[in-house]
Design an enzyme around this catalytic site. Structure first.
Site, PDB file in Angstrom:
ATOM      1  N   LYS A 185     -37.463  25.488  -0.533  1.00 42.09           N
ATOM      2  CA  LYS A 185     -38.076  26.164   0.623  1.00 42.09           C
ATOM      3  C   LYS A 185     -38.798  25.148   1.517  1.00 42.09           C
ATOM      4  CE  LYS A 185     -39.946  29.035   3.396  1.00 42.09           C
ATOM      5  NZ  LYS A 185     -39.154  29.732   4.403  1.00 42.09           N
ATOM      6  N   ARG A 216     -50.471  31.896  15.378  1.00 41.42           N
ATOM      7  CA  ARG A 216     -50.926  30.985  14.322  1.00 41.42           C
ATOM      8  C   ARG A 216     -50.378  29.576  14.552  1.00 41.42           C
ATOM      9  NH1 ARG A 216     -49.587  34.318   8.920  1.00 41.42           N
ATOM     10  NH2 ARG A 216     -47.742  34.791  10.150  1.00 41.42           N
ATOM     11  N   CYS A 251     -45.345  28.390   9.250  1.00 36.75           N
ATOM     12  CA  CYS A 251     -44.438  27.746   8.292  1.00 36.75           C
ATOM     13  C   CYS A 251     -44.134  26.285   8.622  1.00 36.75           C
ATOM     14  CB  CYS A 251     -43.132  28.537   8.228  1.00 36.75           C
ATOM     15  SG  CYS A 251     -43.388  30.245   7.710  1.00 36.75           S
TER      16      CYS A 251
HETATM   17  N1  LIG Z   1     -44.245  34.796   8.455  1.00 36.72           N
HETATM   18  C1  LIG Z   1     -43.115  34.190   8.169  1.00 36.72           C
HETATM   19  O1  LIG Z   1     -42.259  34.055   9.003  1.00 36.72           O
HETATM   20  C2  LIG Z   1     -42.821  33.666   6.786  1.00 36.72           C
HETATM   21  C3  LIG Z   1     -41.507  33.341   6.456  1.00 36.72           C
HETATM   22  C4  LIG Z   1     -41.236  32.835   5.183  1.00 36.72           C
HETATM   23  C5  LIG Z   1     -42.258  32.672   4.270  1.00 36.72           C
HETATM   24  N2  LIG Z   1     -43.533  33.006   4.625  1.00 36.72           N
HETATM   25  C6  LIG Z   1     -44.589  32.872   3.616  1.00 36.72           C
HETATM   26  O2  LIG Z   1     -44.914  34.178   3.160  1.00 36.72           O
HETATM   27  C7  LIG Z   1     -46.307  34.249   2.842  1.00 36.72           C
HETATM   28  C8  LIG Z   1     -46.943  35.393   3.623  1.00 36.72           C
HETATM   29  O3  LIG Z   1     -46.891  35.084   4.990  1.00 36.72           O
HETATM   30  P1  LIG Z   1     -47.147  36.191   6.099  1.00 36.72           P
HETATM   31  O4  LIG Z   1     -46.771  35.565   7.384  1.00 36.72           O
HETATM   32  O5  LIG Z   1     -46.509  37.467   5.702  1.00 36.72           O
HETATM   33  O6  LIG Z   1     -48.738  36.337   5.996  1.00 36.72           O
HETATM   34  P2  LIG Z   1     -49.674  37.405   6.749  1.00 36.72           P
HETATM   35  O7  LIG Z   1     -50.946  36.723   6.997  1.00 36.72           O
HETATM   36  O8  LIG Z   1     -48.913  38.029   7.863  1.00 36.72           O
HETATM   37  O9  LIG Z   1     -49.885  38.571   5.663  1.00 36.72           O
HETATM   38  C9  LIG Z   1     -50.467  38.382   4.430  1.00 36.72           C
HETATM   39  C10 LIG Z   1     -51.255  39.648   4.040  1.00 36.72           C
HETATM   40  O10 LIG Z   1     -51.732  39.443   2.720  1.00 36.72           O
HETATM   41  C11 LIG Z   1     -53.011  40.078   2.619  1.00 36.72           C
HETATM   42  N3  LIG Z   1     -53.682  39.577   1.417  1.00 36.72           N
HETATM   43  C12 LIG Z   1     -54.395  38.440   1.254  1.00 36.72           C
HETATM   44  N4  LIG Z   1     -54.785  38.329  -0.029  1.00 36.72           N
HETATM   45  C13 LIG Z   1     -54.324  39.413  -0.680  1.00 36.72           C
HETATM   46  C14 LIG Z   1     -54.379  39.855  -2.033  1.00 36.72           C
HETATM   47  N5  LIG Z   1     -54.990  39.148  -2.981  1.00 36.72           N
HETATM   48  N6  LIG Z   1     -53.795  41.022  -2.353  1.00 36.72           N
HETATM   49  C15 LIG Z   1     -53.162  41.761  -1.403  1.00 36.72           C
HETATM   50  N7  LIG Z   1     -53.071  41.381  -0.125  1.00 36.72           N
HETATM   51  C16 LIG Z   1     -53.624  40.222   0.233  1.00 36.72           C
HETATM   52  C17 LIG Z   1     -53.666  39.775   3.937  1.00 36.72           C
HETATM   53  O11 LIG Z   1     -54.721  40.678   4.215  1.00 36.72           O
HETATM   54  C18 LIG Z   1     -52.480  39.909   4.903  1.00 36.72           C
HETATM   55  O12 LIG Z   1     -52.395  41.217   5.452  1.00 36.72           O
HETATM   56  C19 LIG Z   1     -46.875  32.864   3.164  1.00 36.72           C
HETATM   57  O13 LIG Z   1     -46.873  32.084   2.004  1.00 36.72           O
HETATM   58  C20 LIG Z   1     -45.885  32.301   4.153  1.00 36.72           C
HETATM   59  O14 LIG Z   1     -45.856  30.899   4.153  1.00 36.72           O
HETATM   60  C21 LIG Z   1     -43.838  33.506   5.852  1.00 36.72           C
HETATM   61  C1  LIG Z   2     -35.792  26.224   8.503  1.00 40.82           C
HETATM   62  C2  LIG Z   2     -36.163  27.363   9.408  1.00 40.82           C
HETATM   63  O1  LIG Z   2     -35.462  27.629  10.345  1.00 40.82           O
HETATM   64  N1  LIG Z   2     -37.298  28.065   9.109  1.00 40.82           N
HETATM   65  C3  LIG Z   2     -37.707  29.233   9.860  1.00 40.82           C
HETATM   66  C4  LIG Z   2     -39.152  29.057  10.325  1.00 40.82           C
HETATM   67  O2  LIG Z   2     -39.477  30.082  11.233  1.00 40.82           O
HETATM   68  P1  LIG Z   2     -40.328  29.719  12.557  1.00 40.82           P
HETATM   69  O3  LIG Z   2     -40.422  30.915  13.411  1.00 40.82           O
HETATM   70  O4  LIG Z   2     -41.610  29.066  12.179  1.00 40.82           O
HETATM   71  O5  LIG Z   2     -39.357  28.586  13.147  1.00 40.82           O
HETATM   72  P2  LIG Z   2     -38.917  28.069  14.580  1.00 40.82           P
HETATM   73  O6  LIG Z   2     -38.224  29.085  15.382  1.00 40.82           O
HETATM   74  O7  LIG Z   2     -38.178  26.816  14.309  1.00 40.82           O
HETATM   75  O8  LIG Z   2     -40.282  27.744  15.316  1.00 40.82           O
HETATM   76  C5  LIG Z   2     -41.203  26.794  14.816  1.00 40.82           C
HETATM   77  C6  LIG Z   2     -41.853  26.048  15.969  1.00 40.82           C
HETATM   78  O9  LIG Z   2     -40.982  25.010  16.424  1.00 40.82           O
HETATM   79  C7  LIG Z   2     -40.749  25.121  17.826  1.00 40.82           C
HETATM   80  N2  LIG Z   2     -39.371  24.649  18.087  1.00 40.82           N
HETATM   81  C8  LIG Z   2     -38.336  25.236  17.423  1.00 40.82           C
HETATM   82  C9  LIG Z   2     -37.037  24.811  17.622  1.00 40.82           C
HETATM   83  C10 LIG Z   2     -36.787  23.757  18.531  1.00 40.82           C
HETATM   84  O10 LIG Z   2     -35.647  23.343  18.780  1.00 40.82           O
HETATM   85  N3  LIG Z   2     -37.850  23.183  19.173  1.00 40.82           N
HETATM   86  C11 LIG Z   2     -39.138  23.615  18.979  1.00 40.82           C
HETATM   87  O11 LIG Z   2     -40.072  23.064  19.576  1.00 40.82           O
HETATM   88  C12 LIG Z   2     -40.959  26.600  18.120  1.00 40.82           C
HETATM   89  O12 LIG Z   2     -41.277  26.805  19.458  1.00 40.82           O
HETATM   90  C13 LIG Z   2     -42.126  26.918  17.202  1.00 40.82           C
HETATM   91  O13 LIG Z   2     -43.366  26.527  17.730  1.00 40.82           O
HETATM   92  O14 LIG Z   2     -40.045  29.119   9.225  1.00 40.82           O
HETATM   93  C14 LIG Z   2     -39.994  30.396   8.524  1.00 40.82           C
HETATM   94  C15 LIG Z   2     -41.126  30.439   7.522  1.00 40.82           C
HETATM   95  O15 LIG Z   2     -40.904  29.627   6.402  1.00 40.82           O
HETATM   96  C16 LIG Z   2     -38.613  30.514   7.882  1.00 40.82           C
HETATM   97  O16 LIG Z   2     -38.566  31.708   7.117  1.00 40.82           O
HETATM   98  C17 LIG Z   2     -37.572  30.501   9.010  1.00 40.82           C
HETATM   99  O17 LIG Z   2     -36.276  30.555   8.464  1.00 40.82           O
END
Ligand SMILES: NC(=O)c1ccc[n+]([C@@H]2O[C@H](COP(=O)([O-])OP(=O)(O)OC[C@H]3O[C@@H](n4cnc5c(N)ncnc54)[C@H](O)[C@@H]3O)[C@@H](O)[C@H]2O)c1
Ligand SMILES: CC(=O)N[C@@H]1[C@@H](OP(=O)(O)OP(=O)(O)OC[C@H]2O[C@@H](n3ccc(=O)[nH]c3=O)[C@H](O)[C@@H]2O)O[C@H](CO)[C@@H](O)[C@@H]1O
Length: 457
Positions: A200, A317, A254
Site C-alpha cells: 500500500k 486535508r 494519503c
Molecule cells: N480517504 C482516502 O481516500 C483513503 C484511501 C485509502 C486508504 N485510506 C486510509 O483509510 C484510513 C481512514 O481514512 P479516512 O479518510 O476514511 O479517515 P476519516 O478521517 O475520513 O474518517 C475516520 C473516522 O474514524 C473516526 N474514528 C477515530 N477513532 C475512532 C475509533 N477509535 N473508533 C471509531 N471511530 C473512530 C473518526 O471520528 C472519523 O470519523 C486512513 O488510514 C487512511 O490513510 C484513506
Molecule cells: C496510487 C494512487 O493513485 N493512490 C490514490 C490516492 O488518492 P489521492 O486522491 O490522494 O490521489 P491523487 O489524485 O493522485 O491526488 C494526490 C495529490 O496529487 C496531486 N496530483 C495528482 C496527480 C498529478 O498528476 N499531479 C498532481 O499534482 C493532486 O492534485 C493531489 O493534491 O491515495 C489514496 C489513499 O491511499 C488511494 O486509495 C488512491 O488510489
C-alpha cells in the site's frame, strides 16, 4: 454475518454500506458523536458520488453507534495521520480502535485493518492490543486489507479495483477474501500482513515520486523556456513513458503522508524524501511566480481559486493551499479564497465575485471542473493577472479579457508576463489542446493526462 466497522469516514462509511447492501448486518461505529447523529438523521457526513443512493439501499441492514458490540467480523478504518513535527505516523486512533474491539472479541472472529499503516504495525501494535481480549491471534483471525479507492470515484473503485489481502494465516486470508468477495468484482491477491502494509505504501510513494518528477520537469522546462505541457504531451507519445501532471503541490490524506510511513524507520531512503521535498516546495514556486507579477503593485491582493487538495472534492486535508496562503500572507499579500466544494477551511471561503473583487492576481490552485468554464469577463479585479497552476483554464479567453496569463511550467520568464498578454508558448499549447478528451469523462474525473490516457488520475 454481522460486521462492526470502526471509523465512518471517507473509507469506513462506504465500506460499511457496501457490506450492508450485499447482505451483511452492519454496525457502524464512530467516536465522533456528530457523525453518528448525522447518520441517524438520515444525512451523510460528507459527499461522494453515489453514496446517497447506496445509503438508501443499505439502510435496513445498517445501524450506527459510538461503541462497538459483539460481531462476527470487525473492520478498522480510522485515521492514521502524520505527526507534522516528527514526520512519524500517529497510530493513536488505530491503537484506540483495537482497544475498543478487545472486550467484544471472541474465538473465530475476524479483525480486518483497512487503515494505512507503517510496515509491521499489525504485528507490533494492533494484534497485541487485540490479544488483551484473552484470545490469541490464530484463535481469532486477522488480516490487513489496504484500501485503494480514489476520492471522487470511491464506490466504483471499491467495487471494481483489485485488492490485496494480507492474512495472519491461511484461514484469516480465506475468511477475509470471502467477506470482500461479497461486493468486490476485482481480482483478490493474497499475501501476508507486512507485505500488504508495504505494498500500500509503495503504491502511494510511487505516485508521489512520479508527481515530484513532473514538478521538477516543470521547473527545468521554465529554466529552458520550454512549455512543459507540450513537452509532457510529446514525451507521453513514447510507448513506455508516462509523465504525470505538474501542479502546486500534493495534498490529501494519503499521497502526502504515506511515503513518510514507508521511510520512518529507515536510514537509507533518499529518493522518497527528495520527492516529498520537491512536492512540498511547489507552493513556494507558485508564490515566486506571483511575486514576480505583483512587484510594484501597492497592497496586493491574491484571489485563490480552490483550496481542496484536488479537483471536484471538498477535502482540504494537507492541501497545498495552506502553505501557499501562509507564505503569501507572510509576504504581506492579502488573500481571499473561493472554493465551491470545500466547507471547512482555516480562512473564510467567499463566493467568486467577493473573492475576486479588487484582486491583483487570481491563482488557480485546484482543478475543479467548474473553474475550466469560468468566464473572466464577470470578474471585477483591480489588476488583470492570472496564474493557472493546474493548466485548466481557457487561456485564450482570459487573454482576450485583458489578463496576463501565467501557466505553471509554461516557460515564460516571470517579468515577461504583462496584463493583456498570454505567454507565446502557452498560447501555442492551451490546456484544451494539451489534453484531448476522446469521450466525455465521468463528472468525478478531474485530472486528465496531457495525452488523455486512462489510468492517469
Ligand atoms: N480517504 C482516502 O481516500 C483513503 C484511501 C485509502 C486508504 N485510506 C486510509 O483509510 C484510513 C481512514 O481514512 P479516512 O479518510 O476514511 O479517515 P476519516 O478521517 O475520513 O474518517 C475516520 C473516522 O474514524 C473516526 N474514528 C477515530 N477513532 C475512532 C475509533 N477509535 N473508533 C471509531 N471511530 C473512530 C473518526 O471520528 C472519523 O470519523 C486512513 O488510514 C487512511 O490513510 C484513506
Ligand atoms: C496510487 C494512487 O493513485 N493512490 C490514490 C490516492 O488518492 P489521492 O486522491 O490522494 O490521489 P491523487 O489524485 O493522485 O491526488 C494526490 C495529490 O496529487 C496531486 N496530483 C495528482 C496527480 C498529478 O498528476 N499531479 C498532481 O499534482 C493532486 O492534485 C493531489 O493534491 O491515495 C489514496 C489513499 O491511499 C488511494 O486509495 C488512491 O488510489
Amino acid at each position: 454475518m454481522k460486521i462492526c466497522v470502526l471509523g465512518l469516514g471517507y473509507i469506513g462509511l462506504p465500506t460499511a454500506l457496501l457490506f450492508a447492501a450485499h447482505g451483511a448486518d452492519v454496525v457502524g461505529v464512530d467516536v465522533n458523536q456528530s457523525v453518528v447523529d448525522c447518520l441517524n438523521r438520515g444525512s451523510l457526513p460528507f459527499e461522494e458520488p453515489g453514496l446517497g443512493d447506496l445509503y438508501s439501499e443499505a439502510k435496513s441492514r445498517f445501524s450506527v453507534s459510538t461503541e462497538p458490540e459483539a460481531a462476527d467480523a470487525f473492520l478498522i478504518a480510522v485515521p492514521t495521520p502524520l505527526d507534522p513535527a516528527t514526520k512519524v505516523s500517529n497510530l493513536t486512533y488505530v491503537k484506540s480502535a483495537a482497544g475498543m474491539i478487545a472486550p467484544h472479541l471472541h474465538r473465530g472472529n475476524l479483525v480486518i485493518l483497512e487503515s494505512t499503516v507503517p510496515p509491521g504495525t499489525s504485528e507490533r501494535v494492533v494484534i497485541p492490543r487485540l490479544e488483551k481480549s484473552g484470545v490469541a491471534v490464530g484463535d481469532f483471525l486477522y488480516a490487513h486489507c489496504p484500501e485503494r479507492a480514489i476520492p471522487g470515484r470511491t464506490l466504483s473503485e471499491m467495487t471494481g479495483n483489485s485488492r490485496i489481502i494480507g492474512g495472519y494465516d491461511r484461514e484469516s486470508t480465506d475468511q477475509a477474501t470471502a467477506i470482500y468477495q461479497t461486493f468486490v468484482r476485482g481480482q483478490i491477491y493474497r499475501t501476508d500482513t507486512k507485505t500488504a502494509e508495504f505494498v500500500k505504501l509503495m503504491e502511494n510513494t510511487c505516485r508521489d515520486v512520479n508527481i515530484a518528477l513532473a514538478n521538477e520537469f516543470a521547473q527545468l522546462a521554465e529554466e529552458c523556456e520550454v512549455n512543459v505541457w507540450e513537452a509532457i504531451t510529446l514525451a507521453n507519445k513514447h510507448p513506455r513513458v508516462t509523465v504525470l501532471n505538474p501542479g502546486p503541490g500534493v495534498g490529501g490524506h494519503c499521497i502526502a503522508i504515506d511515503p513518510w510511513f514507508l521511510t520512518e524507520n529507515s536510514t537509507r531512503c533518499r529518493m522518497v524524501s527528495t520527492a516529498r521535498e520537491i512536492n512540498d516546495s511547489m507552493p513556494n514556486y507558485v508564490l515566486r511566480i506571483a511575486r514576480g507579477l505583483l512587484a510594484g503593485i501597492r497592497d496586493p491582493t491574491i484571489s485563490i481559486l480552490g483550496v481542496a487538495y484536488k479537483g471536484n472534492v471538498a477535502d482540504t486535508r494537507e492541501s497545498p493551499a495552506f502553505k501557499f496562503i501562509q507564505l503569501a500572507e507572510n509576504e504581506g499579500y492579502a488573500v481571499r479564497c473561493h472554493d465551491p466544494y470545500a466547507t471547512k477551511f482555516t480562512h473564510p471561503l467567499m463566493d467568486l465575485p467577493e473573492a475576486t473583487a479588487g484582486s491583483d492576481c487570481v491563482v488557480v490552485l485546484t482543478d475543479h471542473d467548474c473553474f475550466r468554464r469560468l468566464d473572466p469577463a464577470t470578474l471585477q479585479v483591480r489588476t488583470k493577472f492570472v496564474i493557472d497552476a493546474r493548466n485548466i483554464l481557457d487561456h485564450g479567453k482570459w487573454a482576450d479579457q485583458g489578463f496576463g496569463v501565467r501557466v505553471l511550467g509554461d516557460g515564460t520568464p516571470v517579468q515577461q508576463t504583462v496584463p493583456g498578454e498570454i505567454a507565446a508558448s502557452a498560447r501555442l499549447y492551451p490546456a484544451d489542446a494539451a489534453r484531448p478528451i476522446a469521450s466525455p469523462p465521468p463528472s468525478s474525473i478531474s485530472l486528465l493526462s496531457p495525452n488523455g490516457r486512462e489510468g492517469f488520475l
